[in-house]
Design an enzyme around this catalytic site. Structure first.
Site, PDB file in Angstrom:
ATOM      1  N   TYR A  19      -4.830   9.421  -1.981  1.00  0.00           N
ATOM      2  CA  TYR A  19      -3.483   9.663  -1.471  1.00  0.00           C
ATOM      3  C   TYR A  19      -2.408   9.818  -2.543  1.00  0.00           C
ATOM      4  O   TYR A  19      -1.699  10.832  -2.592  1.00  0.00           O
ATOM      5  CB  TYR A  19      -3.077   8.531  -0.522  1.00  0.00           C
ATOM      6  N   CYS A  34      -8.081   9.752   5.566  1.00  0.00           N
ATOM      7  CA  CYS A  34      -8.119   9.706   7.031  1.00  0.00           C
ATOM      8  C   CYS A  34      -6.789  10.218   7.589  1.00  0.00           C
ATOM      9  O   CYS A  34      -6.771  11.023   8.516  1.00  0.00           O
ATOM     10  CB  CYS A  34      -8.375   8.279   7.519  1.00  0.00           C
ATOM     11  N   GLU A  50       0.834  -1.201   0.000  1.00  0.00           N
ATOM     12  CA  GLU A  50       0.000   0.000   0.000  1.00  0.00           C
ATOM     13  C   GLU A  50       0.871   1.256   0.000  1.00  0.00           C
ATOM     14  O   GLU A  50       0.609   2.211  -0.750  1.00  0.00           O
ATOM     15  CB  GLU A  50      -0.931   0.014   1.210  1.00  0.00           C
ATOM     16  N   ARG A 104      -7.174  12.521  10.845  1.00  0.00           N
ATOM     17  CA  ARG A 104      -8.456  13.105  11.265  1.00  0.00           C
ATOM     18  C   ARG A 104      -9.387  12.066  11.869  1.00  0.00           C
ATOM     19  O   ARG A 104     -10.205  12.371  12.736  1.00  0.00           O
ATOM     20  CB  ARG A 104      -9.151  13.780  10.082  1.00  0.00           C
ATOM     21  N   TRP A 130      -8.337  -2.075  -0.308  1.00  0.00           N
ATOM     22  CA  TRP A 130      -9.073  -0.924  -0.847  1.00  0.00           C
ATOM     23  C   TRP A 130     -10.248  -1.336  -1.731  1.00  0.00           C
ATOM     24  O   TRP A 130     -10.955  -0.487  -2.276  1.00  0.00           O
ATOM     25  CB  TRP A 130      -8.121  -0.030  -1.648  1.00  0.00           C
ATOM     26  N   ASP A 154      -9.625   4.378  13.040  1.00  0.00           N
ATOM     27  CA  ASP A 154     -10.212   3.114  13.479  1.00  0.00           C
ATOM     28  C   ASP A 154      -9.152   2.419  14.328  1.00  0.00           C
ATOM     29  O   ASP A 154      -8.210   1.826  13.822  1.00  0.00           O
ATOM     30  CB  ASP A 154     -10.575   2.290  12.243  1.00  0.00           C
TER      31      ASP A 154
END
Length: 271
Positions: free
Chosen positions: A94, A153, A58, A173, A80, A176
């Site tokens: 991103y 995120c 990733e 921000r 994803w 999880d």
């Protein structure tokens, strides 16, 4: 990984119930920070097994600027898939923002439209002005969030070089705490090592600053299981060859020596 487990326990004990976009419901705690000294070992959670292939591929995918999941799928990474459209696209997420951040500005009375490769610019700035306080990369672009399958995120990160060590701080921000955060810690710790490697510094600290830290209500049993386990010794990261460009790293360049985690703990992803 006592630091992460303490943060996870704090959200469980101090958080308040909240509704959320996914409809799952959370226990949320707003505003927290954790620091991981990379000299103490690579911060991989050991109280459950993480999928290292997904973490590494990733990050390399982000750095490549790609926003289509097909290249991840070819490498056996599916994290994803739930957000991709029928063609595998995620929108300008991103990798797009890191490598092609849109720029519109006025020069000599005319409007100039272009883009900025934030990663290349960051490397150049670290090498040229290592004492800068402006070594920042942003994935958050308000003009593009409505075109993203999932707005970032982990929104912004800053590099600081002090006393020969390269430190990195992430502002996230939304976090999880059970499923996502162990991945985020490992990903940005790996990024810190990579940046230090290609710029000639020693990896310093990874600082994780979180806005909304939350546990999904359907993860509470799994959180209890994880908190009942004792953490094991951290592994060490070894970069197996000398790499001069951050864009030249490959999956096989990384070895996590001594990673001996407890069994994986499965939990549903809130989409």
């Amino acid at each position: 990984m006592h630091t992460y487990l303490t943060a996870l326990g704090a959200v469980k004990d101090l958080g308040v119930r909240s509704s959320d976009r996914t409809g799952t419901g959370t226990i949320s705690h707003f505003g927290m920070q954790c620091r991981y000294a990379l000299a103490d070992g690579f911060p991989l959670v050991t109280t459950k097994k993480l999928h290292l292939r997904s973490i590494v591929h990733e990050l390399l995918w982000f750095l490549s600027g790609d926003t289509n999941v097909s290249s991840l799928q070819k490498k056996g990474v599916s994290i994803w898939d739930e957000w991709a459209d029928a063609d595998g696209e995620l929108g300008p997420v991103y990798g797009h923002q890191w490598r092609r951040f849109p720029i519109v500005r006025e020069e000599d009375g005319r409007v100039v439209v272009g883009s900025l490769d934030q990663i290349s610019a960051l490397i150049e700035d670290i090498l040229r002005t290592p004492d800068s306080r402006r070594l920042i990369v942003s994935a958050w672009n308000p003009g593009d969030t409505d075109r993203m399958a999932l707005p970032p995120c982990h929104t912004l990160w800053q590099v600081r070089v002090l006393d020969g060590k390269l430190h990195l701080q992430l502002y996230q921000r939304s976090a999880d705490m059970f499923l996502g955060v162990p991945f985020n810690i490992a990903s940005y710790a790996l990024l810190t090592h990579m940046l230090a490697h290609v710029t000639g510094y020693v990896p310093g600290d990874f600082i994780h600053t979180i806005g909304d830290a939350h546990i999904y209500l359907n993860h509470l049993d799994q959180v209890e299981t994880q908190l009942s386990r004792d953490p094991r010794p951290l592994p060490n990261l070894r970069i197996t060859r000398q790499v001069t460009s951050i864009f030249d790293f490959q999956y096989d360049d990384f070895e996590f020596e001594g990673y001996d985690p407890a069994a994986a703990i499965k939990a549903p992803v809130a989409v």
